[in-house]
Scaffold this motif. Structure first.
Motif, PDB file in Angstrom:
ATOM      1  N   GLU A 124      -6.942   5.083  -0.681  1.00 20.65           N
ATOM      2  CA  GLU A 124      -6.956   5.904  -1.881  1.00 20.65           C
ATOM      3  C   GLU A 124      -7.574   7.286  -1.656  1.00 20.65           C
ATOM      4  O   GLU A 124      -7.386   8.197  -2.472  1.00 20.65           O
ATOM      5  N   ASP A 125      -8.286   7.466  -0.524  1.00 21.45           N
ATOM      6  CA  ASP A 125      -8.916   8.755  -0.250  1.00 21.45           C
ATOM      7  C   ASP A 125      -7.980   9.766   0.421  1.00 21.45           C
ATOM      8  O   ASP A 125      -8.312  10.955   0.502  1.00 21.45           O
ATOM      9  N   ASP A 126      -6.851   9.286   0.929  1.00 23.51           N
ATOM     10  CA  ASP A 126      -5.888  10.180   1.604  1.00 23.51           C
ATOM     11  C   ASP A 126      -6.588  11.075   2.631  1.00 23.51           C
ATOM     12  O   ASP A 126      -6.411  12.299   2.660  1.00 23.51           O
ATOM     13  N   VAL A 127      -7.352  10.468   3.502  1.00 20.38           N
ATOM     14  CA  VAL A 127      -8.137  11.227   4.479  1.00 20.38           C
ATOM     15  C   VAL A 127      -7.236  11.970   5.452  1.00 20.38           C
ATOM     16  O   VAL A 127      -7.497  13.123   5.797  1.00 20.38           O
ATOM     17  N   LEU A 128      -6.163  11.318   5.928  1.00 14.47           N
ATOM     18  CA  LEU A 128      -5.238  11.971   6.847  1.00 14.47           C
ATOM     19  C   LEU A 128      -4.106  12.612   6.062  1.00 14.47           C
ATOM     20  O   LEU A 128      -3.457  11.956   5.235  1.00 14.47           O
ATOM     21  N   ASP A 129      -3.878  13.875   6.330  1.00 11.14           N
ATOM     22  CA  ASP A 129      -2.820  14.614   5.632  1.00 11.14           C
ATOM     23  C   ASP A 129      -1.488  14.347   6.321  1.00 11.14           C
ATOM     24  O   ASP A 129      -0.917  15.209   6.994  1.00 11.14           O
ATOM     25  N   VAL A 130      -1.006  13.111   6.160  1.00 11.01           N
ATOM     26  CA  VAL A 130       0.270  12.676   6.722  1.00 11.01           C
ATOM     27  C   VAL A 130       1.128  12.147   5.569  1.00 11.01           C
ATOM     28  O   VAL A 130       0.724  11.176   4.901  1.00 11.01           O
ATOM     29  N   PRO A 131       2.264  12.757   5.270  1.00 15.49           N
ATOM     30  CA  PRO A 131       3.043  12.389   4.090  1.00 15.49           C
ATOM     31  C   PRO A 131       3.369  10.902   3.986  1.00 15.49           C
ATOM     32  O   PRO A 131       3.267  10.310   2.902  1.00 15.49           O
ATOM     33  N   GLU A 132       3.764  10.274   5.112  1.00 16.27           N
ATOM     34  CA  GLU A 132       4.151   8.867   5.065  1.00 16.27           C
ATOM     35  C   GLU A 132       2.974   7.971   4.675  1.00 16.27           C
ATOM     36  O   GLU A 132       3.148   6.975   3.963  1.00 16.27           O
ATOM     37  N   LEU A 133       1.782   8.312   5.131  1.00 14.40           N
ATOM     38  CA  LEU A 133       0.607   7.515   4.799  1.00 14.40           C
ATOM     39  C   LEU A 133       0.250   7.643   3.327  1.00 14.40           C
ATOM     40  O   LEU A 133      -0.155   6.674   2.674  1.00 14.40           O
ATOM     41  N   LYS A 134       0.400   8.847   2.776  1.00 14.74           N
ATOM     42  CA  LYS A 134       0.115   9.045   1.363  1.00 14.74           C
ATOM     43  C   LYS A 134       1.150   8.360   0.481  1.00 14.74           C
ATOM     44  O   LYS A 134       0.814   7.721  -0.513  1.00 14.74           O
ATOM     45  N   LYS A 135       2.399   8.477   0.878  1.00  6.15           N
ATOM     46  CA  LYS A 135       3.490   7.939   0.063  1.00  6.15           C
ATOM     47  C   LYS A 135       3.458   6.426  -0.014  1.00  6.15           C
ATOM     48  O   LYS A 135       3.768   5.834  -1.058  1.00  6.15           O
ATOM     49  N   HIS A 136       3.057   5.775   1.079  1.00 10.00           N
ATOM     50  CA  HIS A 136       3.110   4.309   1.132  1.00 10.00           C
ATOM     51  C   HIS A 136       1.723   3.684   1.168  1.00 10.00           C
ATOM     52  O   HIS A 136       1.529   2.618   1.737  1.00 10.00           O
ATOM     53  N   ARG A 137       0.738   4.353   0.563  1.00 16.08           N
ATOM     54  CA  ARG A 137      -0.638   3.846   0.652  1.00 16.08           C
ATOM     55  C   ARG A 137      -0.782   2.440   0.065  1.00 16.08           C
ATOM     56  O   ARG A 137      -1.571   1.635   0.559  1.00 16.08           O
ATOM     57  N   GLU A 138      -0.010   2.127  -0.971  1.00 11.74           N
ATOM     58  CA  GLU A 138      -0.115   0.791  -1.564  1.00 11.74           C
ATOM     59  C   GLU A 138       0.399  -0.281  -0.608  1.00 11.74           C
ATOM     60  O   GLU A 138      -0.079  -1.422  -0.635  1.00 11.74           O
ATOM     61  N   ASP A 139       1.351   0.066   0.232  1.00 16.75           N
ATOM     62  CA  ASP A 139       1.906  -0.915   1.161  1.00 16.75           C
ATOM     63  C   ASP A 139       0.890  -1.314   2.229  1.00 16.75           C
ATOM     64  O   ASP A 139       0.757  -2.492   2.566  1.00 16.75           O
ATOM     65  N   TRP A 140       0.191  -0.336   2.803  1.00 21.45           N
ATOM     66  CA  TRP A 140      -0.739  -0.687   3.871  1.00 21.45           C
ATOM     67  C   TRP A 140      -2.156  -0.959   3.377  1.00 21.45           C
ATOM     68  O   TRP A 140      -3.071  -1.212   4.169  1.00 21.45           O
TER      69      TRP A 140
END
Length: 389
Positions: A124-140
């Motif tokens: 939830e903190d979006d520490v890494l500015d990587v679009p795929e990680l932000k978009k799918h944060r609920e999945d991982w």
């Protein structure tokens, strides 16, 4: 042609024999390509060592006082991040956990264990500015899941894909999706998982309490307009001496400096650039000296017509400049193709604009001009009678 007008003569001397011109340009292009590749590998290696740090979505970091490179993680207690949050100018502080040497991925097809770098933080903190990680944060963020770097070495890890199931450090893990970050000389693959999953897979990071967790980096978000250097000094004075406070730019510079000068990646590849320069100088000298020797009669005629030694000297230097420019263009074209091929094969961030192409251009012209000046030294002291003899 009046004395001093040397450009047409230099060009015609160089292009008279198309086959010899092709061989000359090819030799110079080889040296240029060698310098491009050596410098490119150096830049790519250094860039790859900071690709995670550059993606941190924050302006300042906390690291252990003993940390000298992120590839060998040293930790500090989580409570330091809690303390940093109390500063009014700090609007967010997130822990980042890095396991670079004790994470092992089991290949689903081969069953072999391969060491892999694992990075964890609260999704939830979006520490890494990587679009795929932000978009799918609920999945991982689900238990026993991770995101995999699609640029990881396929010869070691195969091709990561969503839904893939294997083992990480002896526990079942599911790949929730992929992202692109890139590998480096210390890690051939990357996984990102939630901080909660990190505590499961690497219990040594956990502590008696949350405040005792072993954090590798604390990423701080600062209020817009804040004076980073002043805040850095205040944080350093207020926090215990087991942590070091750095701006993000300082952290990147420290990491690059370690691998460039201490490791030393930079020195090795600088030597490669120097060797390319020497090889190119020898090739250019042989080409230009051979041309001067073969045209002694023509140069003698020009001297008898009123050309000075410096006029003839400039002719040879202009040939050297033309040779350097043509060799550079050919070497640049070859390097672009090789950069793309190496990037696809290794995942290293080879990027031409960051590879100082103008510096390589200057080196290419300098090596040809220097060789031309040495090859033409005979024309200065000789008189027409000696040249005809």
């Amino acid at each position: 042609m009046a004395p001093g007008k040397t450009i047409p003569l230099a060009w015609r001397n160089l292009t008279e024999s198309k086959l010899r011109l092709l061989a000359s340009v090819a030799g110079t292009a080889f040296a240029v390509t060698l310098m491009f590749m050596e410098n490119g590998f150096r830049s790519a290696m250094l860039d790859s060592m900071v690709n995670v740090i550059e993606r941190f979505d924050g302006q300042m970091v906390l690291v252990s006082r003993t940390l000298y490179t992120l590839s060998v993680p040293y930790s500090f207690p989580m409570r330091r991040i809690v303390q940093a949050r109390n500063f009014p100018e700090v609007v967010g502080a997130s822990p980042v956990y890095v396991v670079a040497r004790t994470g092992y991925w089991r290949g689903p097809e081969t069953g072999k264990l391969e060491r892999i770098c694992v990075v964890g933080y609260p999704p939830e903190d979006d520490v890494l500015d990587v679009p795929e990680l932000k978009k799918h944060r609920e999945d991982w963020d689900r238990p026993d899941t991770a995101m995999a770097d699609a640029l990881s070495r396929t010869d070691q890890f195969g091709v990561f894909h969503k839904g893939q199931v294997s083992e990480l450090s002896g526990r079942r893990v599911e790949i929730a999706g992929t992202f692109e970050l890139g590998v480096n000389v210390q890690s051939n693959g990357n996984l990102v998982m939630s901080d909660r999953n990190m505590m499961k897979y690497f219990p040594n990071l956990n502590g008696v309490s949350v405040g005792d967790r072993s954090v590798t980096v604390g990423v701080l978000r600062v209020r817009p307009g804040a004076n980073l250097q002043r805040l850095r000094g205040e944080l350093q004075a207020a926090l215990p001496p087991d942590v070091r406070v750095l701006t993000k730019a300082e952290f990147i510079a420290r990491e690059r400096g370690f691998w460039d000068k201490v490791a030393p990646i930079g020195t090795v590849f600088y030597i490669g650039v120097v060797m390319g320069f020497i090889v190119g100088s020898v090739i250019c000298y042989q080409v230009l000296y051979s041309d001067v020797s073969n045209r002694l009669g023509e140069f003698a005629t020009l001297k008898a017509m009123g050309y000075t030694s410096m006029d003839l000297y400039r002719v040879v230097l202009m040939q050297a400049v033309y040779l350097g420019l043509m060799g550079y263009v050919a070497g640049l074209a070859v390097s672009v193709v090789l950069f793309d091929w190496v990037h696809r094969a290794t995942g290293l961030p080879l990027d031409l604009p960051r590879n100082n192409p103008f510096i390589i251009l200057a080196l290419a012209v300098a090596m040809c001009v220097g060789s031309g000046a040495y090859a033409a030294r005979r024309l200065i002291s000789a008189d027409p009678a000696q040249l005809f003899a």
